[in-house]
Design a protein around this motif. Sequence first.
Motif, PDB file in Angstrom:
ATOM      1  N   GLY A 225       0.807  -1.208   0.000  1.00  0.00           N
ATOM      2  CA  GLY A 225       0.000   0.000   0.000  1.00  0.00           C
ATOM      3  C   GLY A 225       0.838   1.254   0.000  1.00  0.00           C
ATOM      4  N   PRO A 226       0.198   2.420   0.152  1.00  0.00           N
ATOM      5  CA  PRO A 226       0.924   3.694   0.162  1.00  0.00           C
ATOM      6  C   PRO A 226       2.024   3.755   1.221  1.00  0.00           C
ATOM      7  CG  PRO A 226      -1.434   4.071  -0.085  1.00  0.00           C
ATOM      8  CD  PRO A 226      -1.266   2.612   0.204  1.00  0.00           C
ATOM      9  N   LYS A 227       1.837   3.080   2.353  1.00  0.00           N
ATOM     10  CA  LYS A 227       2.844   3.101   3.420  1.00  0.00           C
ATOM     11  C   LYS A 227       4.117   2.358   3.015  1.00  0.00           C
ATOM     12  CE  LYS A 227      -0.500   3.236   7.239  1.00  0.00           C
ATOM     13  NZ  LYS A 227      -0.995   2.497   8.437  1.00  0.00           N
ATOM     14  N   ASP A 228       4.017   1.534   1.968  1.00  0.00           N
ATOM     15  CA  ASP A 228       5.155   0.696   1.571  1.00  0.00           C
ATOM     16  C   ASP A 228       5.934   1.261   0.390  1.00  0.00           C
ATOM     17  OD1 ASP A 228       4.411  -1.338   3.489  1.00  0.00           O
ATOM     18  OD2 ASP A 228       2.778  -1.877   2.118  1.00  0.00           O
ATOM     19  N   VAL A 229       5.573   2.457  -0.072  1.00  0.00           N
ATOM     20  CA  VAL A 229       6.221   3.031  -1.256  1.00  0.00           C
ATOM     21  C   VAL A 229       7.727   3.150  -1.051  1.00  0.00           C
ATOM     22  CG1 VAL A 229       6.424   5.083  -2.697  1.00  0.00           C
ATOM     23  CG2 VAL A 229       4.155   4.247  -2.034  1.00  0.00           C
ATOM     24  N   LYS A 248       0.482   2.035  -6.127  1.00  0.00           N
ATOM     25  CA  LYS A 248       0.065   2.316  -7.503  1.00  0.00           C
ATOM     26  C   LYS A 248      -1.110   1.460  -7.954  1.00  0.00           C
ATOM     27  CE  LYS A 248       4.764   3.546  -8.992  1.00  0.00           C
ATOM     28  NZ  LYS A 248       5.875   3.197  -9.924  1.00  0.00           N
ATOM     29  N   THR A 249      -1.534   0.542  -7.120  1.00  0.00           N
ATOM     30  CA  THR A 249      -2.605  -0.377  -7.510  1.00  0.00           C
ATOM     31  C   THR A 249      -3.667  -0.450  -6.426  1.00  0.00           C
ATOM     32  OG1 THR A 249      -1.395  -2.249  -6.554  1.00  0.00           O
ATOM     33  CG2 THR A 249      -1.051  -1.803  -8.898  1.00  0.00           C
ATOM     34  N   ARG A 250      -4.842  -0.856  -6.832  1.00  0.00           N
ATOM     35  CA  ARG A 250      -5.924  -1.088  -5.889  1.00  0.00           C
ATOM     36  C   ARG A 250      -5.769  -2.484  -5.287  1.00  0.00           C
ATOM     37  NH1 ARG A 250     -10.681  -1.034  -9.823  1.00  0.00           N
ATOM     38  NH2 ARG A 250      -9.138  -2.389 -10.821  1.00  0.00           N
ATOM     39  N   LEU A 251      -6.514  -2.746  -4.223  1.00  0.00           N
ATOM     40  CA  LEU A 251      -6.453  -4.060  -3.595  1.00  0.00           C
ATOM     41  C   LEU A 251      -6.889  -5.153  -4.565  1.00  0.00           C
ATOM     42  CD1 LEU A 251      -5.858  -5.685  -1.077  1.00  0.00           C
ATOM     43  CD2 LEU A 251      -8.145  -5.135  -0.225  1.00  0.00           C
TER      44      LEU A 251
END
Length: 347
Positions: A225-229, A248-251
């Motif tokens: 998710g965004p936290k893992d960028v 960059k992607t949805r679940l």
Amino acid sequence: MASAEATGGPRILVVGPSWVGDMVMAQSLFMTLKARHPGCRIGVVAPPWSLPILERMAEVDEAHGLEVGHGQFGWGARRALAARLKGHFDRAIVLPRSLKSALVPFLARIPRRTGFTGEQRYGLLNDRRRLDKAVLDQTVKRFVALGLPAEAAAAGGFPIPRPRLAVDADNLVELRLAQGLSSRPAIGMMPGAEYGPAKQWPLAHFRALAEALVERGFEVRVLGGPKDVEAGETIGAGLEHAHNLCGKTRLADAVDLLADCRQVVTNDSGLMHVAAAVGTRVHALYGSSSPAYTPPLTGNAEIHTLSLECSPCFRRTCPLGHTHCLTRMAPERLLAALLAEPVGGEG
């Protein structure tokens, strides 16, 4: 209310969990309910982020998003949802053990409300179960047990259906084009773990493994998710054929991208359970947590744990300050496991 006879089976509302992995494991309950009650209709109350996962479960007939912020009681939202659901269900199963999670079925006046005893919710549930952690020693067993008669659940030894998420082939084609993915065999990497750093394999190890895999002709896809960028950048920056897809992607996209991977290397995380549920070979890394409690529900997995004297500790951060249970798990070990072609598929 639509009767069970009119719909071909009981209408069952499940109050779902709040974590990705737990929501995937909840499918084992849904599968159990469909097998035990042919023709039943299953509705799920869930956080809005989980709705794309529920859409990939054939057993879920309807899903209702409950928009409540983390740590908030959300009385107004729960009352409004209960009003919409009132008169539409014969039975409710509450998976979380908190008081607030049992409010919607109670306010909706669903006749039978099943859940484990906890947080003084005696008036909210009328089919209360005692949680025997010795018998129900895994999260998925606890979920499935609530769909069984109390006697059968207490005895243990019941079957656990393995989750199976549907894959959208058309969406996968679009994702491959949009993200510039190659035709190389893909290895997925999931460096995140929402619970805390004591469950996270070192990023330097992920990076070393990614370099070795690219050198051997693989494509590396880092998902999260965004936290893992930032973690994704550490793993893939400047490395050809390594794609940082974090944020960059949805679940739902992650479901399709993981199904397209040949194998994945993952911490004990929600995406680990997603990968298992699409049939991809999983290399699961365990540090502070235990594969005995939250294993990937697949016959196509290899568990990697050092089983040190100090683990599993189930702590968010290492109480000893060194996280040896993960740092001492060398990238070479994972590389050897990945290169050893598995025999057969899911068992």
